[in-house]
Enzyme design. Structure first.
Site: not given
Ligand SMILES: *Cc1c(COP(=O)(O)O)cnc(C)c1O
Length: 466
Positions: A108-111, A114
């Site tokens: 997911a784009f949160k990688d 993060l």
């Protein structure tokens, strides 16, 4: 570059302290004192850079004196992505593009943000000789992204609480099969709200908080927005910016991802339109229609990462719409937290609407979009992405600008919902082969604050001794 709080009553901080602080002490959010800007000449160069090279160019102005060594940090952040372009742009139909942000370790784009924050934390904590304990609660998705960001880092221990038996096996295994000694999973005999309550109680226990230097990896950290600005420059310059304009459609929950697009616009990127897609939880899309923001009950949907009623990053946009008037923001946000509502006047609303449009879609419409895109193109998109595609197609203004749909998760991450809609099961990427066979590490604990705190204190003592 220095950072100011939207509410104006917290200290002005430099880059490292903003990274460590997260939320400002006055309850506001940190924003850069001024927006760096790129010239058309700069942006013509961008098209010739690799993704990591571009990331250095876009982020360096936000980091001031801390930009030295950025190349190595960026290289570390993106080495866990399984696509050479990091954020590949794929043509969906004439004039329509998918910006794939799901090639990181948790799909997911949160990688994107993060994976970048992990090495930054390591650098500043290492220099200061400090260690922190990250504690978080997850209903499934954010836990694994935080674990992947923190694993194997010398200065960080991470404890993630999830409700036992209430996250999917796939999501649980993404967290519990990480073999790193600094990663600690706790399954709580209770609900997600119980987990959140325990985390909150630990942060509200000053002795515990100071003793273990508790920290959160939450969505309001400025550095997360900063890392997301990069892919908007990437997509737009590949499609002709600065010499032509590009529209983006972004499935939105906390308003972090689409705020990064707004930031790119402020930095000179010619964006013709930002379309905000929401599921049934439509607080944002109602705002763009009416200028009023009102919270209500949260409805569960097939795009669960957008099931929220308070979009915490929206305060950053309000701050810009109100010409950076700290006192007005403080008053508006305090009123909002008391009454659950706020409204802005016609002027700022009209300014927001010059760039933003928004529309909400229910689960049936989302499934219909997944099916239609599959039938038209042979591509399977996840339910969050589908909300953005539906919104972008419904609200596109300028037929001449390409429309980029931001694909925030891999379809396999929401395999059941995608299969129900399209009749085809998405294949997980090869990096997840064997996930179902790997050994799990997790401690089951009662929903009991003293027991959870005792477990964490004991584990930290073992780790120091080791
Ligand atoms: C977090 C998330 C969103 C929402 O992003 P915001 O930055 O909170 O607006 C959308 N899609 C997926 C898959 C997510 O994980």
């Amino acid at each position: 570059m220095n950072y100011v709080s939207t509410r104006g009553k917290a200290p002005v901080l430099g880059f490292d302290d903003v990274l460590l602080a997260g939320l400002a002490r006055d309850g506001g959010l940190y924003v850069p004192e001024a927006w760096p800007a790129f010239s058309p000449g700069d942006m013509r160069d961008f098209g010739r850079l690799s993704y990591p090279e571009l990331a250095v160019r876009v982020m360096a102005p936000f980091m001031g004196g801390r930009a030295d060594g950025l190349e190595a940090i960026v290289a570390e952040a993106y080495r866990n992505f399984d696509h050479a372009d990091v954020a590949p742009l794929k043509e969906l139909a004439p004039g329509e593009w998918l910006l794939e942000l799901f090639h990181g370790p948790t799909l997911a784009f949160k990688d994107h943000s993060l994976q970048f924050m992990g090495p930054l934390f390591d650098r500043v904590l290492g220099e200061r000789g400090e260690r922190i304990t990250v504690i978080g609660a997850t209903s499934g998705d954010t836990g694994s992204a935080a674990i992947e960001a923190c694993r194997d880092r010398d200065s960080i221990e991470i404890f993630i609480l999830h409700p036992e038996g209430r996250v999917s096996e796939f999501q649980r295994r993404q967290m519990t099969t990480v073999p790193s000694a600094n990663v600690h999973n706790i399954a709580i005999e209770g609900t997600f709200d119980d987990c959140q309550g325990l985390v909150k109680a630990m942060f509200n226990d000053p002795a515990f908080r100071h003793r273990h230097k508790l920290a959160a990896f939450n969505s309001i950290n400025w550095v997360r927005i900063m890392a997301q600005i990069v892919y908007y420059f990437r997509a737009a310059t590949l499609l002709g910016a600065p010499d032509s304009r590009v529209a983006f459609a972004v499935p939105t929950g906390n308003f972090g991802n689409v705020f990064a697009a707004y930031a790119a616009h402020r930095m000179g990127l010619p964006i013709s339109q930002l379309v905000v897609g929401s599921n049934r939880n439509d607080i944002l899309t109602r705002f763009f229609r009416t200028g009023r923001m009102e919270t209500g009950a949260v409805h569960p949907t097939i795009s669960p990462s957008m099931d929220i009623q308070v979009s915490s990053n929206f305060e950053r946009l309000l701050f810009e719409l109100l010409d950076r008037d700290h006192a007005r923001i403080a008053a508006l946000m305090e009123g909002f937290s008391d009454s659950g509502g706020l409204r802005v006047s016609a002027g700022p609303l009209a300014r927001a609407r010059e760039l933003f449009d928004g529309k909400s879609f229910d689960d049936d419409q989302t499934r219909a979009t997944i099916k239609a895109v599959y039938e038209e193109t042979g591509r399977l998109i996840d339910p969050h992405t589908a909300v953005g595609v539906a919104a972008g197609r419904a609200l596109k203004r300028d037929p001449g600008s390409p429309m980029v749909f931001v694909a925030t998760a891999h379809a396999a991450k929401f395999g059941d919902a995608v299969e129900a809609a399209a009749g085809v099961r998405p294949r997980p990427p090869a990096r997840l082969d064997g996930l179902m066979e790997r050994e799990e590490r997790c401690r089951v604990l009662a929903n009991d604050l003293a027991k959870v705190q005792g477990f964490i204190t004991g584990r930290l003592a073992e780790r120091v001794a080791a």
